[in-house]
Write a protein that holds these residues in place. Structure first.
Motif, PDB file in Angstrom:
ATOM      1  N   VAL A  72      20.554 -41.181  50.745  1.00  0.00           N
ATOM      2  CA  VAL A  72      20.366 -41.049  49.305  1.00  0.00           C
ATOM      3  C   VAL A  72      19.205 -41.945  48.910  1.00  0.00           C
ATOM      4  CG1 VAL A  72      21.413 -41.363  47.036  1.00  0.00           C
ATOM      5  CG2 VAL A  72      22.822 -40.627  48.970  1.00  0.00           C
ATOM      6  N   ASP A  73      18.151 -41.344  48.385  1.00  0.00           N
ATOM      7  CA  ASP A  73      17.021 -42.126  47.899  1.00  0.00           C
ATOM      8  C   ASP A  73      17.310 -42.575  46.474  1.00  0.00           C
ATOM      9  OD1 ASP A  73      15.401 -41.993  50.203  1.00  0.00           O
ATOM     10  OD2 ASP A  73      14.757 -39.974  49.664  1.00  0.00           O
ATOM     11  N   THR A  74      17.057 -43.834  46.198  1.00  0.00           N
ATOM     12  CA  THR A  74      17.348 -44.401  44.890  1.00  0.00           C
ATOM     13  C   THR A  74      16.049 -44.835  44.210  1.00  0.00           C
ATOM     14  OG1 THR A  74      17.612 -46.674  45.705  1.00  0.00           O
ATOM     15  CG2 THR A  74      19.556 -45.241  45.776  1.00  0.00           C
ATOM     16  N   PRO A  75      16.064 -44.838  42.856  1.00  0.00           N
ATOM     17  CA  PRO A  75      17.169 -44.609  41.926  1.00  0.00           C
ATOM     18  C   PRO A  75      17.719 -43.186  42.029  1.00  0.00           C
ATOM     19  CG  PRO A  75      15.270 -45.605  40.799  1.00  0.00           C
ATOM     20  CD  PRO A  75      14.803 -45.172  42.125  1.00  0.00           C
ATOM     21  N   CYS A 131      12.875 -49.087  44.773  1.00  0.00           N
ATOM     22  CA  CYS A 131      13.304 -47.852  45.419  1.00  0.00           C
ATOM     23  C   CYS A 131      14.065 -48.243  46.677  1.00  0.00           C
ATOM     24  CB  CYS A 131      12.117 -46.967  45.800  1.00  0.00           C
ATOM     25  SG  CYS A 131      11.148 -46.363  44.427  1.00  0.00           S
ATOM     26  N   GLY A 132      15.068 -47.452  47.007  1.00  0.00           N
ATOM     27  CA  GLY A 132      15.832 -47.742  48.203  1.00  0.00           C
ATOM     28  C   GLY A 132      16.285 -46.485  48.896  1.00  0.00           C
ATOM     29  N   ARG A 133      16.855 -46.667  50.060  1.00  0.00           N
ATOM     30  CA  ARG A 133      17.456 -45.556  50.808  1.00  0.00           C
ATOM     31  C   ARG A 133      18.815 -46.020  51.309  1.00  0.00           C
ATOM     32  NH1 ARG A 133      14.077 -41.638  54.550  1.00  0.00           N
ATOM     33  NH2 ARG A 133      13.626 -40.929  52.433  1.00  0.00           N
ATOM     34  N   PHE A 134      19.849 -45.321  50.818  1.00  0.00           N
ATOM     35  CA  PHE A 134      21.232 -45.630  51.165  1.00  0.00           C
ATOM     36  C   PHE A 134      21.695 -44.600  52.184  1.00  0.00           C
ATOM     37  CE2 PHE A 134      25.868 -45.303  49.641  1.00  0.00           C
ATOM     38  CZ  PHE A 134      26.290 -46.309  50.499  1.00  0.00           C
ATOM     39  N   HIS A 135      21.931 -45.038  53.415  1.00  0.00           N
ATOM     40  CA  HIS A 135      22.353 -44.137  54.487  1.00  0.00           C
ATOM     41  C   HIS A 135      23.874 -44.010  54.487  1.00  0.00           C
ATOM     42  CE1 HIS A 135      18.477 -43.569  56.450  1.00  0.00           C
ATOM     43  NE2 HIS A 135      18.231 -44.843  56.184  1.00  0.00           N
ATOM     44  N   THR A 136      24.361 -42.769  54.544  1.00  0.00           N
ATOM     45  CA  THR A 136      25.789 -42.477  54.609  1.00  0.00           C
ATOM     46  C   THR A 136      26.036 -41.494  55.739  1.00  0.00           C
ATOM     47  OG1 THR A 136      25.996 -40.450  53.283  1.00  0.00           O
ATOM     48  CG2 THR A 136      25.691 -42.509  52.067  1.00  0.00           C
ATOM     49  N   ARG A 149      14.810 -35.329  37.502  1.00  0.00           N
ATOM     50  CA  ARG A 149      13.366 -35.513  37.336  1.00  0.00           C
ATOM     51  C   ARG A 149      13.067 -36.910  36.809  1.00  0.00           C
ATOM     52  NH1 ARG A 149      10.982 -31.595  33.439  1.00  0.00           N
ATOM     53  NH2 ARG A 149       8.997 -32.114  34.402  1.00  0.00           N
ATOM     54  N   PHE A 150      13.904 -37.376  35.892  1.00  0.00           N
ATOM     55  CA  PHE A 150      13.694 -38.701  35.313  1.00  0.00           C
ATOM     56  C   PHE A 150      13.831 -39.790  36.365  1.00  0.00           C
ATOM     57  CE2 PHE A 150      15.199 -42.419  32.821  1.00  0.00           C
ATOM     58  CZ  PHE A 150      14.091 -42.569  31.984  1.00  0.00           C
ATOM     59  N   THR A 151      14.866 -39.713  37.197  1.00  0.00           N
ATOM     60  CA  THR A 151      15.031 -40.740  38.226  1.00  0.00           C
ATOM     61  C   THR A 151      13.922 -40.643  39.282  1.00  0.00           C
ATOM     62  OG1 THR A 151      16.657 -39.299  39.325  1.00  0.00           O
ATOM     63  CG2 THR A 151      17.514 -41.040  37.916  1.00  0.00           C
ATOM     64  N   ARG A 152      13.495 -39.429  39.602  1.00  0.00           N
ATOM     65  CA  ARG A 152      12.384 -39.297  40.554  1.00  0.00           C
ATOM     66  C   ARG A 152      11.095 -39.867  39.967  1.00  0.00           C
ATOM     67  NH1 ARG A 152      14.616 -34.130  41.725  1.00  0.00           N
ATOM     68  NH2 ARG A 152      13.009 -33.126  40.446  1.00  0.00           N
ATOM     69  N   ALA A 153      10.892 -39.660  38.653  1.00  0.00           N
ATOM     70  CA  ALA A 153       9.688 -40.200  38.007  1.00  0.00           C
ATOM     71  C   ALA A 153       9.711 -41.720  38.012  1.00  0.00           C
ATOM     72  CB  ALA A 153       9.590 -39.668  36.577  1.00  0.00           C
ATOM     73  N   MET A 154      10.893 -42.300  37.800  1.00  0.00           N
ATOM     74  CA  MET A 154      10.983 -43.762  37.885  1.00  0.00           C
ATOM     75  C   MET A 154      10.654 -44.238  39.291  1.00  0.00           C
ATOM     76  SD  MET A 154      14.094 -45.045  35.406  1.00  0.00           S
ATOM     77  CE  MET A 154      15.401 -44.019  36.084  1.00  0.00           C
ATOM     78  N   ALA A 155      11.177 -43.540  40.300  1.00  0.00           N
ATOM     79  CA  ALA A 155      10.896 -43.924  41.680  1.00  0.00           C
ATOM     80  C   ALA A 155       9.399 -43.836  41.979  1.00  0.00           C
ATOM     81  CB  ALA A 155      11.688 -43.037  42.641  1.00  0.00           C
ATOM     82  N   PHE A 205      26.797 -47.039  57.344  1.00  0.00           N
ATOM     83  CA  PHE A 205      26.183 -47.287  56.045  1.00  0.00           C
ATOM     84  C   PHE A 205      25.134 -48.379  56.170  1.00  0.00           C
ATOM     85  CE2 PHE A 205      30.468 -45.786  55.374  1.00  0.00           C
ATOM     86  CZ  PHE A 205      30.264 -44.724  54.508  1.00  0.00           C
ATOM     87  N   SER A 206      24.005 -48.170  55.522  1.00  0.00           N
ATOM     88  CA  SER A 206      22.994 -49.212  55.425  1.00  0.00           C
ATOM     89  C   SER A 206      22.168 -48.936  54.181  1.00  0.00           C
ATOM     90  CB  SER A 206      22.098 -49.239  56.672  1.00  0.00           C
ATOM     91  OG  SER A 206      21.347 -48.038  56.776  1.00  0.00           O
ATOM     92  N   PHE A 207      21.508 -49.969  53.699  1.00  0.00           N
ATOM     93  CA  PHE A 207      20.663 -49.841  52.521  1.00  0.00           C
ATOM     94  C   PHE A 207      19.376 -50.590  52.783  1.00  0.00           C
ATOM     95  CE2 PHE A 207      19.222 -51.423  48.310  1.00  0.00           C
ATOM     96  CZ  PHE A 207      18.992 -50.188  47.699  1.00  0.00           C
ATOM     97  N   ALA A 208      18.258 -49.913  52.557  1.00  0.00           N
ATOM     98  CA  ALA A 208      16.953 -50.537  52.763  1.00  0.00           C
ATOM     99  C   ALA A 208      16.109 -50.347  51.516  1.00  0.00           C
ATOM    100  CB  ALA A 208      16.247 -49.920  53.973  1.00  0.00           C
ATOM    101  N   ILE A 209      15.445 -51.400  51.070  1.00  0.00           N
ATOM    102  CA  ILE A 209      14.519 -51.306  49.944  1.00  0.00           C
ATOM    103  C   ILE A 209      13.181 -50.807  50.480  1.00  0.00           C
ATOM    104  CG2 ILE A 209      13.301 -52.607  48.161  1.00  0.00           C
ATOM    105  CD1 ILE A 209      15.728 -54.515  48.115  1.00  0.00           C
ATOM    106  N   THR A 210      12.675 -49.725  49.873  1.00  0.00           N
ATOM    107  CA  THR A 210      11.456 -49.084  50.366  1.00  0.00           C
ATOM    108  C   THR A 210      10.240 -49.348  49.486  1.00  0.00           C
ATOM    109  OG1 THR A 210      12.050 -47.036  49.218  1.00  0.00           O
ATOM    110  CG2 THR A 210      12.768 -47.255  51.515  1.00  0.00           C
TER     111      THR A 210
END
Length: 390
Positions: free
Chosen positions: A45-48, A35-40, A359-365, A20-25
Protein backbone atom coordinates in the motif's frame (compact mmCIF):
# COMPACT_ATOMS: atom_id res chain seq x y z
CA UNK A 1 2.87 -19.83 -3.53
CA UNK A 2 1.80 -20.97 -0.08
CA UNK A 3 -1.60 -19.99 1.28
CA UNK A 4 -2.34 -18.43 4.65
CA UNK A 5 -5.32 -19.46 6.81
CA UNK A 6 -7.30 -16.51 5.40
CA UNK A 7 -6.80 -17.59 1.81
CA UNK A 8 -4.20 -14.94 0.90
CA UNK A 9 -0.49 -14.94 0.33
CA UNK A 10 1.82 -16.34 2.95
CA UNK A 11 3.66 -13.92 5.24
CA UNK A 12 6.92 -14.47 3.38
CA UNK A 13 5.47 -13.09 0.14
CA UNK A 14 5.90 -9.42 1.07
CA UNK A 15 8.77 -7.55 -0.54
CA UNK A 16 10.75 -7.46 2.70
CA UNK A 17 10.49 -11.19 3.33
CA UNK A 18 8.43 -10.42 6.45
CA UNK A 19 4.65 -10.24 6.70
CA UNK A 20 4.61 -6.50 7.39
CA UNK A 21 7.06 -3.66 6.92
CA UNK A 22 6.88 0.07 6.35
CA UNK A 23 9.43 2.15 4.48
CA UNK A 24 9.44 5.92 3.95
CA UNK A 25 10.07 6.60 0.25
CA UNK A 26 9.98 10.42 0.17
CA UNK A 27 9.83 13.31 2.63
CA UNK A 28 8.57 16.87 2.52
CA UNK A 29 10.78 19.72 3.64
CA UNK A 30 9.30 22.06 6.21
CA UNK A 31 6.79 19.62 7.72
CA UNK A 32 6.35 15.95 8.58
CA UNK A 33 4.63 14.85 5.34
CA UNK A 34 6.03 11.67 3.85
CA UNK A 35 5.32 9.02 1.25
CA UNK A 36 5.61 5.43 2.35
CA UNK A 37 5.09 1.84 1.33
CA UNK A 38 3.32 -0.50 3.73
CA UNK A 39 3.90 -4.15 2.81
CA UNK A 40 1.17 -6.66 3.72
CA UNK A 41 0.54 -10.31 2.82
CA UNK A 42 -1.91 -9.13 0.13
CA UNK A 43 0.38 -6.57 -1.45
CA UNK A 44 1.90 -3.17 -0.84
CA UNK A 45 0.00 0.00 0.00
CA UNK A 46 1.55 3.27 -1.10
CA UNK A 47 0.83 6.12 1.29
CA UNK A 48 -0.77 8.58 1.78
CA UNK A 49 -3.74 6.26 1.24
CA UNK A 50 -7.48 6.65 1.69
CA UNK A 51 -9.31 3.41 2.51
CA UNK A 52 -12.96 3.15 1.37
CA UNK A 53 -15.26 1.75 4.03
CA UNK A 54 -16.84 -1.63 3.30
CA UNK A 55 -18.55 -2.18 6.65
CA UNK A 56 -20.37 -5.40 5.73
CA UNK A 57 -17.72 -6.74 3.34
CA UNK A 58 -18.96 -4.42 0.63
CA UNK A 59 -18.45 -0.78 -0.27
CA UNK A 60 -22.13 0.01 -0.71
CA UNK A 61 -23.35 -0.56 -4.26
CA UNK A 62 -19.88 -1.07 -5.73
CA UNK A 63 -18.29 -4.28 -7.01
CA UNK A 64 -14.70 -5.18 -6.24
CA UNK A 65 -13.78 -4.62 -9.90
CA UNK A 66 -15.36 -1.16 -9.90
CA UNK A 67 -13.65 -0.34 -6.64
CA UNK A 68 -10.26 -1.32 -7.99
CA UNK A 69 -10.84 0.98 -10.98
CA UNK A 70 -11.14 3.97 -8.63
CA UNK A 71 -7.53 3.45 -7.57
CA UNK A 72 -8.47 2.04 -4.17
CA UNK A 73 -5.77 -0.19 -2.73
CA UNK A 74 -6.88 -1.01 0.81
CA UNK A 75 -10.42 -1.43 2.14
CA UNK A 76 -11.88 -1.36 5.65
CA UNK A 77 -14.55 -3.69 7.05
CA UNK A 78 -16.18 -3.84 10.47
CA UNK A 79 -15.84 -6.56 13.08
CA UNK A 80 -19.03 -5.83 15.01
CA UNK A 81 -21.33 -5.77 12.00
CA UNK A 82 -19.78 -8.84 10.35
CA UNK A 83 -20.10 -10.70 13.63
CA UNK A 84 -23.84 -9.96 13.57
CA UNK A 85 -24.24 -10.88 9.89
CA UNK A 86 -23.16 -13.27 8.44
CA UNK A 87 -20.95 -14.27 11.38
CA UNK A 88 -17.20 -14.75 11.32
CA UNK A 89 -17.64 -18.53 11.05
CA UNK A 90 -19.28 -18.16 7.63
CA UNK A 91 -16.46 -15.88 6.48
CA UNK A 92 -13.83 -18.34 7.71
CA UNK A 93 -15.61 -21.18 5.88
CA UNK A 94 -15.31 -19.16 2.67
CA UNK A 95 -11.53 -18.92 3.12
CA UNK A 96 -11.43 -15.54 4.81
CA UNK A 97 -12.71 -12.07 4.14
CA UNK A 98 -10.68 -11.56 0.93
CA UNK A 99 -12.27 -14.57 -0.79
CA UNK A 100 -15.68 -13.94 0.75
CA UNK A 101 -15.97 -10.44 -0.72
CA UNK A 102 -13.84 -10.99 -3.82
CA UNK A 103 -11.25 -8.35 -2.92
CA UNK A 104 -7.64 -9.39 -3.57
CA UNK A 105 -5.95 -6.34 -2.08
CA UNK A 106 -5.14 -5.52 1.54
CA UNK A 107 -7.96 -5.34 4.09
CA UNK A 108 -8.28 -3.78 7.54
CA UNK A 109 -10.96 -4.59 10.10
CA UNK A 110 -12.10 -2.18 12.77
CA UNK A 111 -12.45 -3.87 16.14
CA UNK A 112 -15.97 -2.77 17.03
CA UNK A 113 -14.56 -0.04 19.23
CA UNK A 114 -16.32 2.63 17.21
CA UNK A 115 -19.64 0.94 17.94
CA UNK A 116 -18.86 1.33 21.65
CA UNK A 117 -19.19 5.05 20.86
CA UNK A 118 -21.87 5.10 18.14
CA UNK A 119 -24.19 2.58 19.81
CA UNK A 120 -23.76 3.98 23.30
CA UNK A 121 -27.52 3.87 23.93
CA UNK A 122 -27.63 0.08 23.54
CA UNK A 123 -24.45 -1.00 25.32
CA UNK A 124 -22.99 -1.30 28.79
CA UNK A 125 -19.25 -0.84 29.40
CA UNK A 126 -17.04 -2.16 32.18
CA UNK A 127 -13.39 -3.16 32.49
CA UNK A 128 -14.11 -6.64 31.19
CA UNK A 129 -15.62 -5.42 27.90
CA UNK A 130 -18.87 -4.20 26.37
CA UNK A 131 -22.31 -5.78 26.26
CA UNK A 132 -24.47 -4.71 23.34
CA UNK A 133 -28.17 -5.20 22.73
CA UNK A 134 -28.32 -6.42 19.13
CA UNK A 135 -30.23 -3.97 16.92
CA UNK A 136 -31.28 -6.96 14.79
CA UNK A 137 -33.00 -9.24 17.31
CA UNK A 138 -32.42 -7.76 20.75
CA UNK A 139 -30.09 -10.50 21.97
CA UNK A 140 -27.15 -9.64 24.20
CA UNK A 141 -23.72 -9.59 22.54
CA UNK A 142 -20.61 -9.54 24.73
CA UNK A 143 -17.53 -8.07 23.08
CA UNK A 144 -14.24 -8.21 24.96
CA UNK A 145 -10.69 -7.59 23.76
CA UNK A 146 -10.19 -11.35 23.48
CA UNK A 147 -13.42 -11.81 21.54
CA UNK A 148 -12.64 -8.91 19.21
CA UNK A 149 -9.28 -10.53 18.43
CA UNK A 150 -10.81 -13.97 17.87
CA UNK A 151 -13.39 -12.55 15.45
CA UNK A 152 -10.79 -10.59 13.52
CA UNK A 153 -8.47 -13.57 13.29
CA UNK A 154 -11.36 -15.59 11.82
CA UNK A 155 -12.13 -12.78 9.36
CA UNK A 156 -8.48 -12.81 8.27
CA UNK A 157 -7.92 -9.19 7.24
CA UNK A 158 -4.33 -8.05 6.85
CA UNK A 159 -4.66 -5.52 9.68
CA UNK A 160 -6.70 -5.95 12.87
CA UNK A 161 -7.45 -3.06 15.19
CA UNK A 162 -7.21 -3.21 18.97
CA UNK A 163 -10.45 -3.01 20.92
CA UNK A 164 -10.75 0.44 22.46
CA UNK A 165 -13.18 2.82 24.12
CA UNK A 166 -13.84 6.00 22.17
CA UNK A 167 -15.48 8.49 24.56
CA UNK A 168 -18.14 10.82 23.17
CA UNK A 169 -17.76 14.55 22.78
CA UNK A 170 -18.12 16.35 25.06
CA UNK A 171 -16.92 14.23 27.97
CA UNK A 172 -15.27 15.28 31.19
CA UNK A 173 -11.55 14.87 31.74
CA UNK A 174 -12.28 12.20 34.35
CA UNK A 175 -14.47 10.27 31.90
CA UNK A 176 -11.84 10.46 29.15
CA UNK A 177 -9.10 9.44 31.59
CA UNK A 178 -11.12 6.37 32.58
CA UNK A 179 -11.64 5.49 28.89
CA UNK A 180 -7.89 5.82 28.25
CA UNK A 181 -7.07 3.58 31.19
CA UNK A 182 -9.53 1.01 29.92
CA UNK A 183 -8.23 1.31 26.32
CA UNK A 184 -4.64 0.72 27.46
CA UNK A 185 -5.63 -2.30 29.55
CA UNK A 186 -7.65 -3.71 26.67
CA UNK A 187 -4.68 -3.22 24.35
CA UNK A 188 -2.52 -5.40 26.57
CA UNK A 189 -5.20 -8.10 26.47
CA UNK A 190 -5.50 -7.78 22.68
CA UNK A 191 -1.76 -8.29 22.30
CA UNK A 192 -1.83 -11.32 24.59
CA UNK A 193 -4.67 -12.98 22.68
CA UNK A 194 -3.70 -12.07 19.09
CA UNK A 195 -1.77 -15.00 17.65
CA UNK A 196 -2.17 -14.81 13.87
CA UNK A 197 1.26 -14.07 12.32
CA UNK A 198 -0.10 -13.00 8.90
CA UNK A 199 -2.23 -10.29 10.49
CA UNK A 200 -0.84 -7.03 11.90
CA UNK A 201 -2.33 -5.59 15.09
CA UNK A 202 -2.51 -1.78 15.37
CA UNK A 203 -2.95 0.02 18.68
CA UNK A 204 -5.14 3.12 19.05
CA UNK A 205 -4.32 6.40 20.80
CA UNK A 206 -7.24 8.00 22.62
CA UNK A 207 -7.45 10.98 24.99
CA UNK A 208 -10.24 13.16 23.67
CA UNK A 209 -9.43 16.88 23.58
CA UNK A 210 -7.14 16.78 26.62
CA UNK A 211 -3.47 17.30 25.66
CA UNK A 212 -2.00 15.52 28.67
CA UNK A 213 -4.21 12.49 28.18
CA UNK A 214 -3.36 12.40 24.46
CA UNK A 215 0.36 12.55 25.22
CA UNK A 216 0.10 9.80 27.83
CA UNK A 217 -1.96 7.58 25.53
CA UNK A 218 0.57 8.07 22.72
CA UNK A 219 3.37 7.11 25.11
CA UNK A 220 1.59 3.95 26.31
CA UNK A 221 0.46 2.75 22.89
CA UNK A 222 3.78 3.37 21.15
CA UNK A 223 5.61 1.52 23.93
CA UNK A 224 3.86 -1.69 22.81
CA UNK A 225 5.97 -1.69 19.60
CA UNK A 226 3.16 -2.83 17.30
CA UNK A 227 3.42 -2.82 13.47
CA UNK A 228 1.30 0.34 13.23
CA UNK A 229 -0.40 2.96 15.33
CA UNK A 230 -3.77 4.66 14.96
CA UNK A 231 -5.32 7.80 16.36
CA UNK A 232 -8.99 7.53 17.30
CA UNK A 233 -11.49 9.72 19.07
CA UNK A 234 -11.49 12.47 16.44
CA UNK A 235 -14.33 13.45 14.11
CA UNK A 236 -16.78 12.50 16.87
CA UNK A 237 -18.43 15.91 17.22
CA UNK A 238 -15.54 18.08 18.40
CA UNK A 239 -14.91 21.47 16.71
CA UNK A 240 -12.60 21.31 13.71
CA UNK A 241 -10.08 23.51 15.52
CA UNK A 242 -9.82 20.89 18.27
CA UNK A 243 -9.15 18.12 15.77
CA UNK A 244 -6.48 20.24 14.11
CA UNK A 245 -4.81 20.89 17.47
CA UNK A 246 -4.81 17.17 18.30
CA UNK A 247 -3.20 16.28 14.96
CA UNK A 248 -0.48 18.90 15.41
CA UNK A 249 0.18 17.65 18.93
CA UNK A 250 0.33 13.94 18.10
CA UNK A 251 2.29 14.05 14.84
CA UNK A 252 5.68 14.49 16.55
CA UNK A 253 4.82 11.94 19.26
CA UNK A 254 4.26 8.94 16.98
CA UNK A 255 7.14 6.63 15.99
CA UNK A 256 8.36 7.73 12.58
CA UNK A 257 9.18 4.20 11.39
CA UNK A 258 5.56 2.96 11.78
CA UNK A 259 2.50 3.67 9.59
CA UNK A 260 0.16 6.21 11.19
CA UNK A 261 -3.59 5.73 10.71
CA UNK A 262 -6.08 8.55 11.37
CA UNK A 263 -9.42 6.86 11.96
CA UNK A 264 -12.71 8.14 10.55
CA UNK A 265 -11.38 11.18 8.66
CA UNK A 266 -11.94 11.74 4.94
CA UNK A 267 -12.45 15.49 4.46
CA UNK A 268 -9.84 17.14 2.25
CA UNK A 269 -8.62 19.88 4.64
CA UNK A 270 -8.22 17.46 7.52
CA UNK A 271 -6.42 14.87 5.39
CA UNK A 272 -4.02 17.53 4.09
CA UNK A 273 -3.30 18.75 7.61
CA UNK A 274 -2.88 15.18 8.85
CA UNK A 275 -0.46 14.33 6.03
CA UNK A 276 1.56 17.43 6.93
CA UNK A 277 1.83 15.96 10.44
CA UNK A 278 3.03 12.55 9.25
CA UNK A 279 -0.20 10.56 8.95
CA UNK A 280 -0.41 7.91 6.25
CA UNK A 281 -3.76 6.06 6.27
CA UNK A 282 -7.33 7.38 6.37
CA UNK A 283 -10.86 6.01 6.20
CA UNK A 284 -14.32 7.55 6.15
CA UNK A 285 -17.85 6.74 4.98
CA UNK A 286 -18.09 10.26 3.52
CA UNK A 287 -17.64 9.56 -0.22
CA UNK A 288 -20.27 6.84 -0.47
CA UNK A 289 -22.66 8.45 2.00
CA UNK A 290 -22.59 11.67 0.00
CA UNK A 291 -23.03 9.71 -3.22
CA UNK A 292 -26.11 7.91 -1.90
CA UNK A 293 -27.61 11.30 -1.05
CA UNK A 294 -26.98 12.79 -4.48
CA UNK A 295 -23.86 14.83 -3.66
CA UNK A 296 -20.66 14.89 -5.70
CA UNK A 297 -17.20 16.01 -4.61
CA UNK A 298 -15.78 18.32 -7.28
CA UNK A 299 -12.56 20.26 -6.78
CA UNK A 300 -13.01 20.35 -3.03
CA UNK A 301 -16.64 21.48 -3.22
CA UNK A 302 -19.84 19.51 -2.62
CA UNK A 303 -22.37 19.68 -5.44
CA UNK A 304 -25.96 18.65 -4.81
CA UNK A 305 -27.00 17.05 -8.11
CA UNK A 306 -30.67 17.52 -7.21
CA UNK A 307 -30.32 21.22 -7.87
CA UNK A 308 -32.15 22.53 -10.93
CA UNK A 309 -29.03 24.26 -12.23
CA UNK A 310 -27.78 20.87 -13.48
CA UNK A 311 -30.90 20.02 -15.48
CA UNK A 312 -29.54 21.41 -18.79
CA UNK A 313 -25.84 21.03 -17.99
CA UNK A 314 -24.38 18.52 -20.44
CA UNK A 315 -20.78 18.78 -19.27
CA UNK A 316 -19.11 16.01 -17.29
CA UNK A 317 -18.90 16.50 -13.54
CA UNK A 318 -15.12 16.91 -13.80
CA UNK A 319 -13.47 16.69 -17.22
CA UNK A 320 -10.18 15.66 -15.63
CA UNK A 321 -11.68 12.76 -13.65
CA UNK A 322 -11.26 9.22 -15.06
CA UNK A 323 -14.28 7.69 -13.26
CA UNK A 324 -17.22 6.12 -15.11
CA UNK A 325 -19.55 8.97 -14.17
CA UNK A 326 -17.27 11.60 -15.70
CA UNK A 327 -16.15 9.59 -18.72
CA UNK A 328 -19.58 8.48 -19.89
CA UNK A 329 -22.24 10.77 -18.45
CA UNK A 330 -23.21 14.40 -18.05
CA UNK A 331 -24.27 16.45 -15.08
CA UNK A 332 -27.77 16.57 -16.60
CA UNK A 333 -27.97 12.77 -16.76
CA UNK A 334 -26.75 12.40 -13.19
CA UNK A 335 -29.26 15.05 -12.12
CA UNK A 336 -31.98 13.03 -13.86
CA UNK A 337 -30.92 9.79 -12.15
CA UNK A 338 -30.83 11.36 -8.70
CA UNK A 339 -34.16 13.15 -9.12
CA UNK A 340 -35.65 9.86 -10.37
CA UNK A 341 -34.19 7.99 -7.39
CA UNK A 342 -32.47 5.53 -9.71
CA UNK A 343 -29.83 3.44 -7.94
CA UNK A 344 -27.41 3.95 -10.85
CA UNK A 345 -27.12 7.62 -9.93
CA UNK A 346 -26.08 6.76 -6.37
CA UNK A 347 -23.57 4.20 -7.63
CA UNK A 348 -22.02 6.58 -10.16
CA UNK A 349 -21.69 9.40 -7.62
CA UNK A 350 -20.18 7.01 -5.07
CA UNK A 351 -17.62 5.84 -7.64
CA UNK A 352 -16.85 9.43 -8.53
CA UNK A 353 -16.42 10.52 -4.91
CA UNK A 354 -14.10 7.62 -4.08
CA UNK A 355 -12.08 8.38 -7.21
CA UNK A 356 -11.79 12.01 -6.12
CA UNK A 357 -10.30 11.03 -2.76
CA UNK A 358 -7.90 8.63 -4.47
CA UNK A 359 -6.79 11.41 -6.82
CA UNK A 360 -6.38 13.78 -3.89
CA UNK A 361 -4.13 11.42 -1.94
CA UNK A 362 -2.10 10.64 -5.07
CA UNK A 363 -1.70 14.38 -5.71
CA UNK A 364 -0.42 14.86 -2.17
CA UNK A 365 2.05 12.03 -2.68
CA UNK A 366 3.27 13.55 -5.95
CA UNK A 367 3.68 16.94 -4.30
CA UNK A 368 5.74 15.37 -1.51
CA UNK A 369 7.99 13.63 -4.04
CA UNK A 370 8.39 16.85 -6.05
CA UNK A 371 9.14 18.95 -2.99
CA UNK A 372 6.11 21.24 -3.28
CA UNK A 373 3.66 19.78 -0.74
CA UNK A 374 3.86 22.71 1.69
CA UNK A 375 3.29 25.18 -1.14
CA UNK A 376 0.51 23.30 -2.93
CA UNK A 377 -1.46 21.89 -0.01
CA UNK A 378 -0.95 24.33 2.88
CA UNK A 379 -4.23 26.16 2.02
CA UNK A 380 -6.14 22.96 2.77
CA UNK A 381 -4.97 23.15 6.37
CA UNK A 382 -6.92 26.39 6.84
CA UNK A 383 -9.72 26.63 4.30
CA UNK A 384 -12.31 23.86 4.15
CA UNK A 385 -13.68 25.10 0.84
CA UNK A 386 -10.52 26.28 -0.86
CA UNK A 387 -10.55 26.03 -4.64
CA UNK A 388 -7.65 23.81 -5.65
CA UNK A 389 -6.25 22.00 -8.64
CA UNK A 390 -5.30 18.36 -8.07
Amino acid sequence: MSVSPGGGRSPGDSASGRPFSFAITARSSGNRARCGRFHTPHGAVDTPCFMPVGTLATVKGITATQLEATGARMVLANTYHLHLQPGEGIVAEAGGLHRFMGWEGPLLTDSGGYQVFSLGDINRINDQGVTFRSPRDGRRIALTPERAMAIQMDLGADVAMAFDQCPPYPASEAEVAAACRRTHGWLERCIASHTRPDQALFGIVQGGCFPELRAESARVVTSMNLPGIAVGGVSVGEPAAEMHRILRQLGPLLPEEKPHYLMGVGSLPEMALAVSQGFDLFDCVLPTRLGRHGTALVGGERWNLRNARFRHDHQPLDASCPCAACRHHSRAYLHHLIRSQEMLGKILLSLHNITQLMRFTRAMAQAIREGCFAEDFAPWELESGAAHTW
